[in-house]
Design a protein around this motif. Sequence first.
Motif, PDB file in Angstrom:
ATOM      1  N   GLY A 193     -19.650 -36.628 -45.500  1.00  0.00           N
ATOM      2  CA  GLY A 193     -18.642 -37.090 -46.444  1.00  0.00           C
ATOM      3  C   GLY A 193     -18.683 -36.448 -47.813  1.00  0.00           C
ATOM      4  O   GLY A 193     -18.006 -36.913 -48.742  1.00  0.00           O
ATOM      5  N   THR A 194     -19.424 -35.350 -47.962  1.00  0.00           N
ATOM      6  CA  THR A 194     -19.499 -34.645 -49.236  1.00  0.00           C
ATOM      7  C   THR A 194     -18.505 -33.493 -49.264  1.00  0.00           C
ATOM      8  O   THR A 194     -18.489 -32.661 -48.356  1.00  0.00           O
ATOM      9  CB  THR A 194     -20.923 -34.112 -49.479  1.00  0.00           C
ATOM     10  N   GLY A 195     -17.681 -33.434 -50.318  1.00  0.00           N
ATOM     11  CA  GLY A 195     -16.818 -32.279 -50.516  1.00  0.00           C
ATOM     12  C   GLY A 195     -17.665 -31.083 -50.907  1.00  0.00           C
ATOM     13  O   GLY A 195     -18.636 -31.206 -51.670  1.00  0.00           O
ATOM     14  N   TYR A 196     -17.291 -29.900 -50.393  1.00  0.00           N
ATOM     15  CA  TYR A 196     -18.131 -28.719 -50.610  1.00  0.00           C
ATOM     16  C   TYR A 196     -17.266 -27.478 -50.804  1.00  0.00           C
ATOM     17  O   TYR A 196     -16.261 -27.279 -50.106  1.00  0.00           O
ATOM     18  CB  TYR A 196     -19.072 -28.498 -49.416  1.00  0.00           C
ATOM     19  N   LEU A 197     -17.674 -26.630 -51.757  1.00  0.00           N
ATOM     20  CA  LEU A 197     -17.085 -25.300 -51.955  1.00  0.00           C
ATOM     21  C   LEU A 197     -18.199 -24.373 -52.401  1.00  0.00           C
ATOM     22  O   LEU A 197     -18.916 -24.663 -53.361  1.00  0.00           O
ATOM     23  CB  LEU A 197     -15.976 -25.349 -53.014  1.00  0.00           C
ATOM     24  N   THR A 198     -18.350 -23.244 -51.714  1.00  0.00           N
ATOM     25  CA  THR A 198     -19.461 -22.344 -52.013  1.00  0.00           C
ATOM     26  C   THR A 198     -19.385 -21.796 -53.430  1.00  0.00           C
ATOM     27  O   THR A 198     -20.400 -21.720 -54.120  1.00  0.00           O
ATOM     28  CB  THR A 198     -19.511 -21.185 -51.003  1.00  0.00           C
ATOM     29  N   ASP A 199     -18.198 -21.397 -53.894  1.00  0.00           N
ATOM     30  CA  ASP A 199     -18.083 -20.977 -55.293  1.00  0.00           C
ATOM     31  C   ASP A 199     -16.698 -21.281 -55.828  1.00  0.00           C
ATOM     32  O   ASP A 199     -15.689 -20.982 -55.183  1.00  0.00           O
ATOM     33  CB  ASP A 199     -18.388 -19.496 -55.481  1.00  0.00           C
ATOM     34  N   ALA A 200     -16.672 -21.900 -56.998  1.00  0.00           N
ATOM     35  CA  ALA A 200     -15.410 -22.283 -57.631  1.00  0.00           C
ATOM     36  C   ALA A 200     -14.671 -21.092 -58.216  1.00  0.00           C
ATOM     37  O   ALA A 200     -13.491 -21.186 -58.531  1.00  0.00           O
ATOM     38  CB  ALA A 200     -15.680 -23.307 -58.733  1.00  0.00           C
ATOM     39  N   GLY A 201     -15.356 -19.945 -58.360  1.00  0.00           N
ATOM     40  CA  GLY A 201     -14.744 -18.812 -59.041  1.00  0.00           C
ATOM     41  C   GLY A 201     -14.822 -18.982 -60.544  1.00  0.00           C
ATOM     42  O   GLY A 201     -15.540 -19.837 -61.056  1.00  0.00           O
ATOM     43  N   MET A 202     -14.059 -18.157 -61.255  1.00  0.00           N
ATOM     44  CA  MET A 202     -14.095 -18.232 -62.722  1.00  0.00           C
ATOM     45  C   MET A 202     -12.728 -18.605 -63.270  1.00  0.00           C
ATOM     46  O   MET A 202     -11.698 -18.445 -62.619  1.00  0.00           O
ATOM     47  CB  MET A 202     -14.529 -16.895 -63.319  1.00  0.00           C
ATOM     48  N   CYS A 203     -12.738 -19.112 -64.479  1.00  0.00           N
ATOM     49  CA  CYS A 203     -11.512 -19.255 -65.262  1.00  0.00           C
ATOM     50  C   CYS A 203     -11.497 -18.053 -66.202  1.00  0.00           C
ATOM     51  O   CYS A 203     -12.156 -18.060 -67.243  1.00  0.00           O
ATOM     52  CB  CYS A 203     -11.517 -20.567 -66.039  1.00  0.00           C
TER      53      CYS A 203
END
Length: 270
Positions: A193-203
């Motif tokens: 149940g954990t949301g996951y993203l390997t890298d958010a990237g940059m702003c």
Amino acid sequence: MKLMFLGDVMGRAGRRAITENLARLRAEWKLDFVVVNGENATSGVGLSGAHAKTLLEAGADCITLGDHAFDQRDMLQFIEQEPRVIRPLNFSKTAPGKGARLFTSKNGRKVLVTQVLGQVFMKRPFDDPFSALEPVLKMHPLGGQAAAVIVDVHCEATSEKMAMGHFADGRASLVVGTHTHVPTADAMILSGGTGYLTDAGMCGDYNSVIGMDKAEPLRRFITGMPRDRFSPANGEATLSGVYVETDDRTGKATRIAAIRDGGLLEPGAP
């Protein structure tokens, strides 16, 4: 709850994108809480107190840092005065500031934000991030006092970030990677149940080499010789990150979506 995490703010372009667009995103997505990684907001290396104030005034509820946490020397004092800035848990036992903190969201619920630094391929050795995070997760069980838990994993290796996601699965609302400045396409909800993203990237400006003006990085790759200092690219920035909705009772993720707003990475951009 409706949460948003925005990846590493890169220089002036990234700061401008935050100040011009974050209030709109908060309204459009009806956000309860926003975390911004400010690791590279000041000239591409670290975060100054003045620029931290800029990001907070623009609508960030919390700012996380990274391996450049104290490259801007005034952050050593500023972080002690501003509890909304979080440095990595395992940066150093003597580092000022806190690596985890409970915040009160716009809807009155508590959100735990914490950050760890990875060990693989990093320039200096940091303490084990897994053992650093474990007592924090035990102290703040998801769905208890903490209605949501956000973990920023600031490291180079995708494998280490994925391992951290599974390590915290079921105990965090979101585990999101930062540091590489390259957004990944694997936004998902793990089995616990954990949301996951390997890298958010940059702003920042993606017409660049990971946020830096292209000329000097290209020269060094081609010739092997430096001539000038790196400087952040200053074109139109893309806001990159991730949106997560959580269950009000359990704090677990029920929806996750990558965020790409403006600039080169916005869907449909020329």
